[in-house]
Structures are given as C-alpha cells and as structure tokens.
Design a protein around this motif. Structure first.
Motif, PDB file in Angstrom:
ATOM      1  N   LEU A  80       9.071   1.202   5.279  1.00 46.95           N
ATOM      2  CA  LEU A  80       8.286   0.009   5.564  1.00 46.95           C
ATOM      3  C   LEU A  80       6.984   0.032   4.777  1.00 46.95           C
ATOM      4  CD1 LEU A  80       8.788  -0.110   9.428  1.00 46.95           C
ATOM      5  CD2 LEU A  80       9.542  -1.886   7.816  1.00 46.95           C
ATOM      6  N   LEU A  81       6.664  -1.108   4.197  1.00 51.56           N
ATOM      7  CA  LEU A  81       5.418  -1.282   3.455  1.00 51.56           C
ATOM      8  C   LEU A  81       4.564  -2.278   4.224  1.00 51.56           C
ATOM      9  CD1 LEU A  81       4.118  -0.496   0.639  1.00 51.56           C
ATOM     10  CD2 LEU A  81       4.954  -2.711  -0.160  1.00 51.56           C
ATOM     11  N   VAL A  82       3.360  -1.852   4.629  1.00 53.05           N
ATOM     12  CA  VAL A  82       2.479  -2.709   5.417  1.00 53.05           C
ATOM     13  C   VAL A  82       1.128  -2.844   4.728  1.00 53.05           C
ATOM     14  CG1 VAL A  82       3.615  -2.004   7.557  1.00 53.05           C
ATOM     15  CG2 VAL A  82       1.534  -0.824   6.814  1.00 53.05           C
ATOM     16  N   LYS A  83       0.334  -3.753   5.230  1.00 55.46           N
ATOM     17  CA  LYS A  83      -1.010  -3.954   4.694  1.00 55.46           C
ATOM     18  C   LYS A  83      -1.844  -2.691   4.906  1.00 55.46           C
ATOM     19  CE  LYS A  83      -4.628  -7.513   4.698  1.00 55.46           C
ATOM     20  NZ  LYS A  83      -5.041  -8.813   5.305  1.00 55.46           N
ATOM     21  N   LYS A  84      -2.708  -2.393   3.944  1.00 50.22           N
ATOM     22  CA  LYS A  84      -3.546  -1.204   4.017  1.00 50.22           C
ATOM     23  C   LYS A  84      -4.304  -1.163   5.345  1.00 50.22           C
ATOM     24  CE  LYS A  84      -5.319   2.445   1.861  1.00 50.22           C
ATOM     25  NZ  LYS A  84      -4.506   3.526   1.289  1.00 50.22           N
ATOM     26  N   GLY A  85      -4.264  -0.004   5.972  1.00 55.41           N
ATOM     27  CA  GLY A  85      -4.907   0.151   7.271  1.00 55.41           C
ATOM     28  C   GLY A  85      -3.975  -0.106   8.433  1.00 55.41           C
ATOM     29  N   ASN A  86      -2.774  -0.654   8.115  1.00 55.47           N
ATOM     30  CA  ASN A  86      -1.753  -0.916   9.132  1.00 55.47           C
ATOM     31  C   ASN A  86      -2.344  -1.613  10.362  1.00 55.47           C
ATOM     32  OD1 ASN A  86       0.724  -0.917  10.412  1.00 55.47           O
ATOM     33  ND2 ASN A  86       0.697   1.265  10.930  1.00 55.47           N
ATOM     34  N   PRO A  87      -2.923  -2.810  10.167  1.00 54.77           N
ATOM     35  CA  PRO A  87      -3.629  -3.490  11.259  1.00 54.77           C
ATOM     36  C   PRO A  87      -2.754  -3.817  12.470  1.00 54.77           C
ATOM     37  CG  PRO A  87      -3.294  -4.978   9.396  1.00 54.77           C
ATOM     38  CD  PRO A  87      -2.963  -3.602   8.914  1.00 54.77           C
ATOM     39  N   GLN A  88      -1.432  -3.941  12.267  1.00 58.53           N
ATOM     40  CA  GLN A  88      -0.540  -4.262  13.379  1.00 58.53           C
ATOM     41  C   GLN A  88       0.068  -3.027  14.033  1.00 58.53           C
ATOM     42  OE1 GLN A  88      -0.059  -7.408  14.594  1.00 58.53           O
ATOM     43  NE2 GLN A  88      -1.671  -8.015  13.166  1.00 58.53           N
ATOM     44  N   GLY A  89      -0.296  -1.848  13.551  1.00 58.02           N
ATOM     45  CA  GLY A  89       0.190  -0.608  14.151  1.00 58.02           C
ATOM     46  C   GLY A  89       1.691  -0.439  14.069  1.00 58.02           C
TER      47      GLY A  89
END
Length: 320
Positions: free
Chosen positions: A169-178
């Motif tokens: 999985l690739l998520v936005k930096k900082g993984n704001p949605q956990g």
C-alpha cells in the motif's frame, strides 16, 4: 503481483527505479518513437560482438519467421518504474535490461512498443506483438483467457516466469488516515490503475468490507491514482513493492508518499507469449535460464536494486 495500463505519455510518477541515475547510460536501452494510437515504440539492439546475429547461442531455437525478421516484437506499458518507463526519450528499466540480456542469447532485436496495459494480451491474440514484457502477473485467469467472473473471453496466453514480487500500500506521507492493512481501508476511498491485479485486490477487499463500503476509483494510469492519493481524494494506492518503494523514495524528494504494512500476494511476473507459439516460448525460457546461469540476469536486477525479486530458474505457467 501486477497488471497495469498507460497512455502515450512520458515517464510518470510510476517512473521509478531504485537506481534512476543509471537509466541514461543503459546499454542497448529501448528507443522511444513518436506517439500514435496511444503507443510509444522502441527497440533494444543486441550486442553482436563483431559477429552476426545468427551466431548467438540460441538463435536456432527461434521460430523461422523471427529468425528471418531478426526482431521480436514486445508489448509493454512503459509507465511502471523501475520495471519499465520512459526517460530521455528511451524506454528503460528492469524489463528492457533483461530483454537486452535475452537478445544476446537469441541473436535478435527486442523491439518494444508501449500502450495501455489492458490491451497487451489482445496484442498477442492479434499477432501485433510476439511477447509481453510488462511486469504482468502470471495467473490462471490470464493463462486460460478468463474474465473476472470466470467467463471465457480469449485463448489465454503462456508465461515464462522471470520475477517475483508482492504488493504494498502506498499512502500520503505521514499516513494521515492510519492505514496499515487492507482491512483499514473499509469505509474509505482508494485509487488504483484500471485493469490491474491491484484493482482485483481492492474489489476483493470491498466484498470483505461489506456494508462498511470501500469506494474504488480506477484510472487509466497509476500516475493518476498517485495524484489522487497525493491530493487527499483517496487514502491509498496499491502497487508492487519495488515500484511502491521507489515512488515513496523519489516523488517530491521523498515527501509525497510512504509505504505501509507488509507485502502481500507475493507472485510471479511472466513474459507473455501466444499459446500457439510454443517454440518461441521455449526459446525464451532457455534464454532466461542461460542469463540466470551466466550472471547477466542478476546484474540487471542489481542495477535497479531489485535483487530480492530474482527467480532461481525459468518456469512456465507457474503462477496461481
């Protein structure tokens, strides 16, 4: 595991590899021609070392028509770094470098043409291409020509398996949605490239989520899916680990994305070939075994920092 697609563009954010700086100097890299019919074409020219092409060790193993033409036509989606992408007007990456090594064994040119991923198998059916080298996952559905519902829609193709990879999985930096797993996506929106194994994975997860709906936004290219995640319109994209890791490392100087969770669905990438062309399939398999044995296969993978995805020997239709 994978399956992908692309338009006629330059290298996208998917344009990755863990050794991007080496691309400009790639030996025998694939030359890019003008766009047309949503394609980009190129060719990897074998090194002849002063000899003729038919002096190559496995030239005689090829079908007579390919021997005569001196070319193997290869379909790809050159938007999937570090596996295959465009840079400086050339198609470069892991697959073109492996093709270059194969060409030295077979004594013919590998001519790459880039188009949408979901049209690559059809290009084999029609004879437009001889091979597919596009990080395509070898699975029973593709081997047997079945759609998602199990309906027969084509002849199917054979695969010479050459690479092993899981998905991440690739998520936005900082993984704001956990987000740390597929289960964390329930009730959220994801972005993905249309016609890929990743889309299938998200669809399976959507079924698992049930009433806690998982919304899937599918795009023609992974670059578009990445843009959606970066903008916050989706919480995650799904990609092969080497690709996801490179995107996270390079996009926005490493400030756009991060990879979360562990790899899943580890599977094999295969070189696709018509079921009616077993002679070509077997020649490619023998050539792959030869470059594994002589070390040029390992060199190609090391150049792009994907050594962990090496296979120990060539197999045919080993995907599940």
């Amino acid at each position: 595991m994978t399956a992908r697609s692309t338009r006629c563009t330059t290298a996208k954010t998917r344009t990755s590899r863990l050794a991007a700086v080496a691309a400009a100097a790639v030996v025998g890299s694939v030359l890019l021609t003008a766009c047309g019919d949503q394609t980009e074409g190129g060719s990897a020219t074998p090194t002849k070392d002063g000899g003729s092409a038919n002096a190559a060790p496995l030239f005689s193993k090829l079908p007579a028509d390919i021997q005569k033409a001196g070319v193997i036509k290869v379909g790809t989606d050159a938007s999937y770094a570090p596996m295959e992408f465009t840079e400086g007007g050339k198609i470069v990456g892991v697959d073109p470098d492996i093709a270059q090594a194969l060409s030295k064994q077979l004594g013919v040119e590998f001519k790459f043409t880039s188009g949408t991923f979901d049209g690559l198998i059809t290009s084999i059916y029609t004879g437009r291409q001889d091979l597919i080298m596009s990080s395509m996952t070898d699975n029973k559905k593709r081997q047997e020509g079945l759609d998602d519902s199990g309906k027969k829609i084509g002849k199917g193709i054979d695969f010479v398996d050459y690479f092993s990879s899981g998905v991440s999985l690739l998520v936005k930096k900082g993984n704001p949605q956990g987000v740390n797993s597929l289960d964390d996506l329930c009730g959220k929106t994801v972005a993905v490239q249309r016609g890929t194994i990743y889309e299938d994975t998200f669809k399976a997860q959507a079924t698992k989520c049930g009433a806690k709906k998982l919304t899937i936004q599918a795009f023609d290219s992974d670059a578009e899916a990445q843009t959606r995640v970066k903008a916050g319109g989706a919480v995650a994209d799904l990609n092969d680990y080497p690709v996801a890791a490179y995107i996270a490392k390079t996009s926005g100087g490493g400030n756009d994305f991060e990879v979360v969770g562990s790899q899943s669905d580890v599977g094999l990438f295969g070189i696709g070939v018509s079921k009616e062309n077993t002679q070509l399939r077997d020649a490619v398999k023998e050539a792959l075994d030869a470059i594994i044995k002589d070390g040029t296969y390992a060199e190609a993978l090391k150049k792009w920092d994907v050594e962990d995805s090496a296979v120990k020997s060539a197999t045919v239709n080993a995907g599940k």
